[in-house]
Design a protein around this motif. Structure first.
Motif, PDB file in Angstrom:
ATOM      1  N   ILE A 189       0.866  -1.192   0.000  1.00 17.03           N
ATOM      2  CA  ILE A 189       0.000   0.000   0.000  1.00 17.03           C
ATOM      3  C   ILE A 189       0.903   1.243   0.000  1.00 17.03           C
ATOM      4  CG2 ILE A 189      -2.135  -0.925   0.965  1.00 17.03           C
ATOM      5  CD1 ILE A 189      -1.130  -0.399   3.713  1.00 17.03           C
ATOM      6  N   PRO A 190       1.442   1.587  -1.164  1.00 15.32           N
ATOM      7  CA  PRO A 190       2.428   2.674  -1.239  1.00 15.32           C
ATOM      8  C   PRO A 190       1.932   4.016  -0.730  1.00 15.32           C
ATOM      9  CG  PRO A 190       2.404   1.392  -3.271  1.00 15.32           C
ATOM     10  CD  PRO A 190       1.232   0.952  -2.472  1.00 15.32           C
ATOM     11  N   ASP A 191       0.636   4.328  -0.916  1.00 19.67           N
ATOM     12  CA  ASP A 191       0.130   5.625  -0.472  1.00 19.67           C
ATOM     13  C   ASP A 191       0.186   5.778   1.038  1.00 19.67           C
ATOM     14  OD1 ASP A 191      -1.806   3.572  -0.435  1.00 19.67           O
ATOM     15  OD2 ASP A 191      -3.438   5.030  -0.313  1.00 19.67           O
ATOM     16  N   VAL A 192      -0.065   4.696   1.760  1.00 17.55           N
ATOM     17  CA  VAL A 192      -0.001   4.743   3.225  1.00 17.55           C
ATOM     18  C   VAL A 192       1.451   4.872   3.690  1.00 17.55           C
ATOM     19  CG1 VAL A 192      -0.509   3.498   5.361  1.00 17.55           C
ATOM     20  CG2 VAL A 192      -2.141   3.453   3.455  1.00 17.55           C
ATOM     21  N   PHE A 193       2.341   4.133   3.055  1.00 16.61           N
ATOM     22  CA  PHE A 193       3.766   4.293   3.367  1.00 16.61           C
ATOM     23  C   PHE A 193       4.191   5.749   3.153  1.00 16.61           C
ATOM     24  CE2 PHE A 193       4.276  -0.378   2.392  1.00 16.61           C
ATOM     25  CZ  PHE A 193       4.705  -0.730   3.654  1.00 16.61           C
ATOM     26  N   TYR A 194       3.781   6.304   2.029  1.00 16.13           N
ATOM     27  CA  TYR A 194       4.180   7.676   1.681  1.00 16.13           C
ATOM     28  C   TYR A 194       3.685   8.676   2.727  1.00 16.13           C
ATOM     29  CZ  TYR A 194       4.343  12.104  -0.858  1.00 16.13           C
ATOM     30  OH  TYR A 194       4.577  13.403  -1.226  1.00 16.13           O
ATOM     31  N   LEU A 195       2.400   8.596   3.073  1.00 15.04           N
ATOM     32  CA  LEU A 195       1.824   9.556   4.026  1.00 15.04           C
ATOM     33  C   LEU A 195       2.477   9.430   5.402  1.00 15.04           C
ATOM     34  CD1 LEU A 195      -1.938   9.284   3.028  1.00 15.04           C
ATOM     35  CD2 LEU A 195      -0.390  11.200   2.600  1.00 15.04           C
ATOM     36  N   ASN A 196       2.709   8.191   5.841  1.00 16.79           N
ATOM     37  CA  ASN A 196       3.356   8.000   7.138  1.00 16.79           C
ATOM     38  C   ASN A 196       4.791   8.502   7.126  1.00 16.79           C
ATOM     39  OD1 ASN A 196       1.799   6.142   9.316  1.00 16.79           O
ATOM     40  ND2 ASN A 196       1.073   5.708   7.248  1.00 16.79           N
ATOM     41  N   PHE A 197       5.489   8.282   6.017  1.00 15.63           N
ATOM     42  CA  PHE A 197       6.880   8.732   5.916  1.00 15.63           C
ATOM     43  C   PHE A 197       6.967  10.249   5.886  1.00 15.63           C
ATOM     44  CE2 PHE A 197      10.477  10.018   3.201  1.00 15.63           C
ATOM     45  CZ  PHE A 197      11.519   9.527   3.974  1.00 15.63           C
ATOM     46  N   MET A 198       6.116  10.889   5.087  1.00 13.55           N
ATOM     47  CA  MET A 198       6.179  12.335   4.923  1.00 13.55           C
ATOM     48  C   MET A 198       5.765  13.077   6.189  1.00 13.55           C
ATOM     49  SD  MET A 198       7.442  12.747   1.968  1.00 13.55           S
ATOM     50  CE  MET A 198       7.233  14.523   1.788  1.00 13.55           C
ATOM     51  N   LYS A 199       4.827  12.500   6.943  1.00 10.16           N
ATOM     52  CA  LYS A 199       4.327  13.176   8.142  1.00 10.16           C
ATOM     53  C   LYS A 199       4.975  12.663   9.422  1.00 10.16           C
ATOM     54  CE  LYS A 199      -0.081  14.431   6.044  1.00 10.16           C
ATOM     55  NZ  LYS A 199      -1.559  14.438   6.163  1.00 10.16           N
ATOM     56  N   GLY A 200       5.881  11.696   9.279  1.00  6.48           N
ATOM     57  CA  GLY A 200       6.620  11.220  10.439  1.00  6.48           C
ATOM     58  C   GLY A 200       5.803  10.414  11.418  1.00  6.48           C
ATOM     59  N   TYR A 201       4.733   9.779  10.957  1.00  4.05           N
ATOM     60  CA  TYR A 201       3.903   8.982  11.854  1.00  4.05           C
ATOM     61  C   TYR A 201       4.625   7.690  12.224  1.00  4.05           C
ATOM     62  CZ  TYR A 201       0.038  11.985  10.331  1.00  4.05           C
ATOM     63  OH  TYR A 201      -0.759  13.055  10.053  1.00  4.05           O
ATOM     64  N   SER A 202       4.345   7.191  13.405  1.00  5.10           N
ATOM     65  CA  SER A 202       4.885   5.889  13.801  1.00  5.10           C
ATOM     66  C   SER A 202       3.968   4.794  13.267  1.00  5.10           C
ATOM     67  CB  SER A 202       4.993   5.785  15.322  1.00  5.10           C
ATOM     68  OG  SER A 202       3.708   5.942  15.918  1.00  5.10           O
ATOM     69  N   MET A 203       4.550   3.661  12.877  1.00  6.96           N
ATOM     70  CA  MET A 203       3.787   2.554  12.307  1.00  6.96           C
ATOM     71  C   MET A 203       4.080   1.286  13.083  1.00  6.96           C
ATOM     72  SD  MET A 203       4.231   3.116   8.188  1.00  6.96           S
ATOM     73  CE  MET A 203       5.997   3.396   8.272  1.00  6.96           C
ATOM     74  N   PRO A 204       3.130   0.346  13.099  1.00  8.54           N
ATOM     75  CA  PRO A 204       3.393  -0.946  13.738  1.00  8.54           C
ATOM     76  C   PRO A 204       4.614  -1.606  13.108  1.00  8.54           C
ATOM     77  CG  PRO A 204       1.062  -0.711  13.210  1.00  8.54           C
ATOM     78  CD  PRO A 204       1.764   0.443  12.578  1.00  8.54           C
ATOM     79  N   LYS A 205       5.370  -2.332  13.914  1.00  9.67           N
ATOM     80  CA  LYS A 205       6.632  -2.893  13.439  1.00  9.67           C
ATOM     81  C   LYS A 205       6.428  -3.824  12.245  1.00  9.67           C
ATOM     82  CE  LYS A 205      10.864  -5.034  15.119  1.00  9.67           C
ATOM     83  NZ  LYS A 205      11.570  -5.596  16.295  1.00  9.67           N
ATOM     84  N   LYS A 206       5.387  -4.666  12.289  1.00  9.02           N
ATOM     85  CA  LYS A 206       5.143  -5.593  11.184  1.00  9.02           C
ATOM     86  C   LYS A 206       4.821  -4.839   9.900  1.00  9.02           C
ATOM     87  CE  LYS A 206       3.644  -9.607  13.861  1.00  9.02           C
ATOM     88  NZ  LYS A 206       2.550 -10.575  14.114  1.00  9.02           N
ATOM     89  N   PHE A 207       4.034  -3.787  10.039  1.00  4.57           N
ATOM     90  CA  PHE A 207       3.681  -2.974   8.874  1.00  4.57           C
ATOM     91  C   PHE A 207       4.921  -2.282   8.326  1.00  4.57           C
ATOM     92  CE2 PHE A 207       2.360   1.068   7.006  1.00  4.57           C
ATOM     93  CZ  PHE A 207       1.405   0.636   6.094  1.00  4.57           C
ATOM     94  N   PHE A 208       5.739  -1.786   9.241  1.00 10.22           N
ATOM     95  CA  PHE A 208       6.968  -1.095   8.857  1.00 10.22           C
ATOM     96  C   PHE A 208       7.905  -2.050   8.128  1.00 10.22           C
ATOM     97  CE2 PHE A 208      11.182   0.737  10.046  1.00 10.22           C
ATOM     98  CZ  PHE A 208      11.004   1.989   9.480  1.00 10.22           C
ATOM     99  N   SER A 209       8.012  -3.280   8.609  1.00  5.50           N
ATOM    100  CA  SER A 209       8.911  -4.266   8.010  1.00  5.50           C
ATOM    101  C   SER A 209       8.448  -4.717   6.634  1.00  5.50           C
ATOM    102  CB  SER A 209       9.044  -5.489   8.922  1.00  5.50           C
ATOM    103  OG  SER A 209       9.600  -5.126  10.169  1.00  5.50           O
ATOM    104  N   SER A 210       7.154  -4.596   6.354  1.00  6.47           N
ATOM    105  CA  SER A 210       6.646  -5.046   5.061  1.00  6.47           C
ATOM    106  C   SER A 210       7.188  -4.199   3.911  1.00  6.47           C
ATOM    107  CB  SER A 210       5.117  -5.024   5.037  1.00  6.47           C
ATOM    108  OG  SER A 210       4.619  -3.698   5.135  1.00  6.47           O
ATOM    109  N   ALA A 211       7.747  -3.018   4.223  1.00 11.23           N
ATOM    110  CA  ALA A 211       8.364  -2.191   3.181  1.00 11.23           C
ATOM    111  C   ALA A 211       9.527  -2.921   2.522  1.00 11.23           C
ATOM    112  CB  ALA A 211       8.848  -0.861   3.774  1.00 11.23           C
ATOM    113  N   LEU A 212      10.138  -3.882   3.240  1.00 12.86           N
ATOM    114  CA  LEU A 212      11.269  -4.629   2.697  1.00 12.86           C
ATOM    115  C   LEU A 212      10.872  -5.495   1.502  1.00 12.86           C
ATOM    116  CD1 LEU A 212      12.973  -5.744   6.038  1.00 12.86           C
ATOM    117  CD2 LEU A 212      13.667  -3.888   4.522  1.00 12.86           C
ATOM    118  N   LEU A 213       9.564  -5.731   1.336  1.00 13.64           N
ATOM    119  CA  LEU A 213       9.092  -6.526   0.209  1.00 13.64           C
ATOM    120  C   LEU A 213       9.091  -5.744  -1.094  1.00 13.64           C
ATOM    121  CD1 LEU A 213       6.038  -8.303   1.915  1.00 13.64           C
ATOM    122  CD2 LEU A 213       8.287  -9.290   1.435  1.00 13.64           C
TER     123      LEU A 213
END
Length: 438
Positions: free
Chosen positions: A381-405
């Motif tokens: 879900i690239p849009d959610v990654f983008y919004l969280n990254f740009m606004k500096g939101y914290s994300m659950p560790k599993k969700f954060f790790s899924s970026a490695l895919l």
């Protein structure tokens, strides 16, 4: 996994022979050739250097790894200054006026038997010959990559024999015209990596063949890929293709392929062959120069340090002024703003794009259309990654790790109507995750 047929139409024919680029009157050799580190200069203004002479070495804790930088021409060091590298970063560089006798150009080199060298000796040679692994969009010194590998078992080498970006074909050209040298280079890398097996992923309609019997003492697989589909040549897709062979008798070992294995491209394998077998450091490489703005195009054998301006002149100049200049492909490459940028050992292509070929580039807020999620081959879900990254939101560790895919195919960017840098945000999250793990 989702793929798209003919996602990018190349719009050019396959070149049968390379064009020897004219020798530059002045070579601008960057000390920065990879993301890991910039090298320390070993020469001063007024020094006379030889073709292939080491002029910069890794500094700090990269001394045992990294990669040395070599002069691509003989001549006199005129200046040491700050220039812009092809990836947009500022770095130190040396300007050399070409003059004097060449060490390698036009001279026959006696090949050596690489099988007599130990793995450690080969890794040190990768560093001293300036070999950088250009498989990934971010180049890495091959010696550093091998030394930093933490795998104890299941060490494999995977060679992609075509380009991951369909807008260029430098790797396919190299694989087709220099197949034997590429295969030998891959075998040398396997020896240095102490690999248990090697897999070659080739296009379905390849004009070359690879004999599995050449892999003496190693498990070897030649896997077919539909390179007309995109994405096809990124690490995630290659691992899936190679793992499929593990269901066949004799190929069971390849079920252990993982992202910590060594992934190579033909350009890197050819550099390994020339460096180890022929003793020639990285002083020239193939660059695909093309675009509708040019009067002519071609596959050039280019001396590192040659300015892009010089390549344009050799193509006969422009038919029209380009609106954008892209290095290393429309999908995975980056835009440059000047013709006075030198070719480094990680440049594979330069394309000159007209204004009529460009879509609207204005960036707008995310409209939550969901197109990036639909097209993502890894179901992220690239849009959610983008919004969280740009606004500096914290994300659950599993969700954060899924970026490695993320395979870094940039398909999300290509379909985003708001022109957001979605893939770049995910890549930044991956790099941040890697630093946290360290």
């Amino acid at each position: 996994m989702k793929t798209v047929n003919n996602f990018v139409s190349p719009g050019h024919a396959f070149f049968e022979t390379p064009v020897k680029s004219l020798l530059p009157q002045h070579a601008t050799v960057c000390f920065y050739q990879s993301e890991i580190c910039e090298n320390q200069c070993r020469v001063e203004e007024g020094d006379i250097v030889r073709e292939g002479q080491s002029i910069a070495v890794p500094e700090g804790h990269f001394v045992s790894g990294g990669t040395e930088i070599h002069s691509s021409v003989p001549g006199k060091v005129e200046s040491i200054f700050t220039c812009t590298a092809p990836d947009g970063k500022l770095c130190r560089a040396v300007k050399i006026k070409t003059e004097g006798e060449f060490t390698y150009l036009g001279k026959k080199q006696n090949p050596c038997d690489w099988k007599i060298f130990s793995a450690a000796t080969l890794v040190d040679s990768f560093r001293s010959k300036g070999i950088v692994n250009t498989f990934h969009s971010v180049p890495v010194p091959l010696a550093t990559q091998i030394k930093n590998c933490t795998l104890r078992d299941h060490r494999f080498v995977v060679v992609r024999m075509f380009d991951e970006d369909p807008s260029r074909f430098t790797d396919l050209f190299t694989a087709t015209k220099y197949t034997d040298q590429v295969v030998q280079g891959a075998m040398i890398a396997a020896r240095a990596f102490e690999a248990k097996g090697i897999a070659f992923v080739v296009p379905r309609k390849a004009e070359f063949t690879i004999n599995e019997s050449h892999a003496e003492g190693l498990s070897c697989a030649v896997v077919s890929a539909d390179s007309q589909k995109y994405p096809c040549g990124f690490m995630q897709q290659l691992m899936r293709l190679v793992r499929k062979t593990s269901h066949m008798a004799g190929y069971e070992v390849f079920k252990h392929i993982n992202h910590n294995c060594l992934f190579l491209d033909p350009e890197t394998c050819l550099a390994i062959y020339e460096g180890i077998v022929c003793g020639i450091p990285v002083v020239e490489k193939f660059v695909h120069v093309n675009g509708t703005c040019l009067k002519a195009s071609g596959m050039f054998k280019v001396r590192t340090g040659t300015l892009i301006r010089d390549l344009v002149e050799q193509c006969g100049g422009f038919k029209e002024r380009p609106a954008k200049i892209v290095v290393n492909g429309r999908l995975v490459g980056n835009e440059i703003s000047s013709l006075d940028i030198p070719v480094t050992n990680y440049v594979k292509s330069v394309e000159f794009i007209s204004s009529g070929e460009l879509s609207v580039q204005e960036r707008n807020p995310c409209i939550r259309c969901g197109k990036c999620r639909i097209v993502c081959p890894e179901h992220l879900i690239p849009d959610v990654f983008y919004l969280n990254f740009m606004k500096g939101y914290s994300m659950p560790k599993k969700f954060f790790s899924s970026a490695l895919l993320c395979s870094e195919c940039y398909m999300c960017n290509s379909v985003c109507p708001s022109r957001l840098s979605l893939c770049q945000a995910v890549i930044s999250l991956k790099q941040y995750k890697d630093k946290e793990d360290d």
